[in-house]
Design a protein around this motif. Structure first.
Motif, PDB file in Angstrom:
ATOM      1  N   GLN A   1      40.346 -14.966 -48.124  1.00 41.34           N
ATOM      2  CA  GLN A   1      41.470 -15.410 -47.302  1.00 41.34           C
ATOM      3  C   GLN A   1      42.073 -16.677 -47.887  1.00 41.34           C
ATOM      4  N   PRO A   2      43.302 -16.970 -47.554  1.00 44.17           N
ATOM      5  CA  PRO A   2      43.912 -18.215 -48.040  1.00 44.17           C
ATOM      6  C   PRO A   2      43.061 -19.429 -47.681  1.00 44.17           C
TER       7      PRO A   2
ATOM      8  N   THR B   1      46.943 -13.962 -55.949  1.00 49.04           N
ATOM      9  CA  THR B   1      46.517 -12.577 -56.115  1.00 49.04           C
ATOM     10  C   THR B   1      46.961 -12.063 -57.472  1.00 49.04           C
ATOM     11  N   SER B   2      45.988 -11.617 -58.287  1.00 50.13           N
ATOM     12  CA  SER B   2      46.292 -11.194 -59.638  1.00 50.13           C
ATOM     13  C   SER B   2      45.011 -10.697 -60.299  1.00 50.13           C
TER      14      SER B   2
ATOM     15  N   ALA C   1      42.059 -10.957 -54.971  1.00 52.90           N
ATOM     16  CA  ALA C   1      43.010 -10.606 -53.913  1.00 52.90           C
ATOM     17  C   ALA C   1      42.904 -11.634 -52.795  1.00 52.90           C
ATOM     18  N   VAL C   2      43.997 -12.306 -52.516  1.00 51.45           N
ATOM     19  CA  VAL C   2      44.040 -13.292 -51.441  1.00 51.45           C
ATOM     20  C   VAL C   2      44.958 -12.746 -50.358  1.00 51.45           C
ATOM     21  N   SER C   3      44.408 -12.527 -49.188  1.00 56.23           N
ATOM     22  CA  SER C   3      45.211 -11.977 -48.101  1.00 56.23           C
ATOM     23  C   SER C   3      44.693 -12.476 -46.769  1.00 56.23           C
ATOM     24  N   SER C   4      45.597 -12.531 -45.799  1.00 55.46           N
ATOM     25  CA  SER C   4      45.201 -12.987 -44.473  1.00 55.46           C
ATOM     26  C   SER C   4      44.980 -11.800 -43.545  1.00 55.46           C
TER      27      SER C   4
ATOM     28  N   LYS D   1      45.688 -19.346 -52.662  1.00 52.80           N
ATOM     29  CA  LYS D   1      46.924 -19.013 -51.975  1.00 52.80           C
ATOM     30  C   LYS D   1      47.214 -17.512 -52.126  1.00 52.80           C
ATOM     31  N   LEU D   2      48.079 -17.000 -51.285  1.00 50.18           N
ATOM     32  CA  LEU D   2      48.461 -15.589 -51.381  1.00 50.18           C
ATOM     33  C   LEU D   2      48.978 -15.266 -52.778  1.00 50.18           C
ATOM     34  N   GLU D   3      49.738 -16.190 -53.353  1.00 46.16           N
ATOM     35  CA  GLU D   3      50.346 -15.935 -54.659  1.00 46.16           C
ATOM     36  C   GLU D   3      49.347 -15.997 -55.819  1.00 46.16           C
TER      37      GLU D   3
ATOM     38  N   SER E   1      37.905 -10.311 -52.780  1.00 44.04           N
ATOM     39  CA  SER E   1      38.923 -10.469 -51.740  1.00 44.04           C
ATOM     40  C   SER E   1      38.565 -11.650 -50.858  1.00 44.04           C
TER      41      SER E   1
END
Length: 127
Positions: free
Chosen positions: A13-14, A91-92, A124-127, A87-89, A11
């Motif tokens: 952050q962007p 996430t995969s 997982a990319v999340s802010s 980037k958030l997108e 996990s």
């Protein structure tokens, strides 16, 4: 058959980076091409990067070009995917896959041409 095991997901952050690893063991005649793919829930497989292991020629898609780099150890027992500026997108679940060259001497982006797959590592990319 070759066995592939991915690691390095997590996990972040962007804007941060991750380095994924794919350790390959077993048969050596089916690892001419090693590809990274990803699949998010409800979505199809997306090609990310490919390396032709005999000469380390690489290819990228719009997803990865300019941000990700695929590389390998020599001999190619481990293939890496350096992912920067996440980037958030992004996430995969990321999978590595190995397979033979096509009859034209090139690696294909079609997932069905890769005969051996790992179980994936989640990013997982999340802010």
């Amino acid at each position: 058959q070759a066995q592939l095991v991915e690691s390095g997901g997590g996990s972040v952050q962007p804007g941060q980076s991750l380095r994924l690893s794919c350790v390959i063991s077993g048969a050596t005649d089916v690892r001419d091409c090693v590809g990274w793919f990803r699949q998010a829930p409800g979505k199809e497989h997306e090609g990310v990067a490919i390396i032709r292991t005999r000469d380390e020629v690489t290819a990228y898609t719009d997803i990865s070009r300019g941000r990700f780099i695929v590389s390998q150890d020599n001999p190619p027992n481990t293939v890496y995917l350096q992912m920067d500026k996440l980037k958030l997108e992004d996430t995969s679940t990321y999978y590595c896959a190995a397979g033979p060259l096509g009859s034209d001497g090139y690696c294909s982006w079609r997932p069905e041409t890769f005969t051996n797959w790992g179980r994936g590592t989640h990013v997982a990319v999340s802010s």
